[in-house]
Structures are given as structure tokens and as C-alpha cells.
Scaffold this motif. Structure first.
Motif, PDB file in Angstrom:
ATOM      1  N   GLY A  24      54.737  -3.374  39.025  1.00 39.12           N
ATOM      2  CA  GLY A  24      53.437  -2.879  38.620  1.00 39.12           C
ATOM      3  C   GLY A  24      53.197  -1.378  39.467  1.00 39.12           C
ATOM      4  N   VAL A  25      52.838  -0.736  38.507  1.00 39.23           N
ATOM      5  CA  VAL A  25      52.627   0.875  39.314  1.00 39.23           C
ATOM      6  C   VAL A  25      51.057   1.321  38.936  1.00 39.23           C
ATOM      7  CG1 VAL A  25      53.284   3.131  39.148  1.00 39.23           C
ATOM      8  CG2 VAL A  25      55.064   1.435  38.767  1.00 39.23           C
ATOM      9  N   SER A  26      50.489   1.531  40.077  1.00 38.93           N
ATOM     10  CA  SER A  26      49.048   2.007  39.629  1.00 38.93           C
ATOM     11  C   SER A  26      49.100   3.510  39.409  1.00 38.93           C
ATOM     12  CB  SER A  26      48.118   1.903  40.865  1.00 38.93           C
ATOM     13  OG  SER A  26      47.832   0.610  40.911  1.00 38.93           O
ATOM     14  N   HIS A  27      48.303   4.163  38.425  1.00 38.81           N
ATOM     15  CA  HIS A  27      48.248   5.453  38.099  1.00 38.81           C
ATOM     16  C   HIS A  27      46.637   5.839  38.226  1.00 38.81           C
ATOM     17  CE1 HIS A  27      52.175   5.777  36.155  1.00 38.81           C
ATOM     18  NE2 HIS A  27      52.045   4.401  36.122  1.00 38.81           N
ATOM     19  N   TRP A  29      43.134   5.084  40.414  1.00 44.63           N
ATOM     20  CA  TRP A  29      42.391   3.672  40.933  1.00 44.63           C
ATOM     21  C   TRP A  29      42.024   2.918  39.563  1.00 44.63           C
ATOM     22  CZ3 TRP A  29      37.792   1.625  38.846  1.00 44.63           C
ATOM     23  CH2 TRP A  29      37.104   2.667  38.245  1.00 44.63           C
ATOM     24  N   ASN A  30      41.980   3.135  38.596  1.00 43.82           N
ATOM     25  CA  ASN A  30      41.582   2.135  37.571  1.00 43.82           C
ATOM     26  C   ASN A  30      42.835   1.837  36.427  1.00 43.82           C
ATOM     27  OD1 ASN A  30      41.801   4.861  36.227  1.00 43.82           O
ATOM     28  ND2 ASN A  30      39.989   3.997  34.755  1.00 43.82           N
ATOM     29  N   ASN A  32      46.764   0.311  35.633  1.00 44.98           N
ATOM     30  CA  ASN A  32      47.857  -0.368  36.405  1.00 44.98           C
ATOM     31  C   ASN A  32      48.881  -0.735  35.138  1.00 44.98           C
ATOM     32  OD1 ASN A  32      49.248  -1.552  38.663  1.00 44.98           O
ATOM     33  ND2 ASN A  32      49.416  -3.232  37.282  1.00 44.98           N
ATOM     34  N   GLY A  34      52.230  -2.564  34.170  1.00 42.85           N
ATOM     35  CA  GLY A  34      53.371  -3.538  34.344  1.00 42.85           C
ATOM     36  C   GLY A  34      54.595  -3.385  33.446  1.00 42.85           C
ATOM     37  N   THR A  44      46.799  -2.383  32.114  1.00 46.81           N
ATOM     38  CA  THR A  44      45.560  -2.887  32.451  1.00 46.81           C
ATOM     39  C   THR A  44      44.661  -1.441  32.787  1.00 46.81           C
ATOM     40  OG1 THR A  44      46.378  -4.990  33.141  1.00 46.81           O
ATOM     41  CG2 THR A  44      44.129  -4.331  33.649  1.00 46.81           C
TER      42      THR A  44
END
Length: 67
Positions: A24-27, A29-30, A32, A34, A44
Motif C-alpha cells: 500500500g502506498v499513500s499519495h 494524506w487522503n 491510498n 493498494g 481509497t
């Protein structure tokens, strides 16, 4: 492909495949993303409507590309 929007929490979940998520990688703060072994499995987005990601204005253009 499955798109689900939770109006109470303002969360948009786009599922491209049901393959297991291996990373999973966050791009920001809002958002993500998968990843499965084969590529992007799901996205998401938190505060989706507030950030302008929902409703999907161009859903008819996106669906054929996702299939």
C-alpha cells in the motif's frame, strides 16, 4: 471493477481486482493505492467529495478503460 462511496465518512473506494494486496502506498494524506502482484488493485480516497473526487463526472469514460 467495483466503486463504493460511503457518504457518512466521505470515503471513495475503487476496487479493480480482488487479488490480495501486497503493498500500500499513500499519495498525500487522503489517497491510498493498494497494489497486487499484477499492479493496482484498489484506490481509497478520504474526503472524496470535499476534495472534488466524487461524484465521478466522467464515469462513462472511465469504465471502458478499467475493464
Amino acid at each position: 471493477m467495483r466503486i463504493k462511496y460511503d457518504e457518512t465518512d466521505d470515503i471513495l473506494h475503487i476496487e479493480f481486482t480482488r487479488e490480495p494486496i501486497v503493498k500500500g502506498v499513500s499519495h498525500g494524506w487522503n489517497i491510498n493505492v493498494g497494489y497486487s502482484q499484477k499492479g493496482i488493485a484498489e484506490i481509497t480516497i478520504l474526503d472524496a467529495k470535499a476534495a472534488g473526487y466524487w461524484p465521478l463526472e466522467n464515469i462513462n469514460d472511465l469504465l471502458p478503460r478499467a475493464a
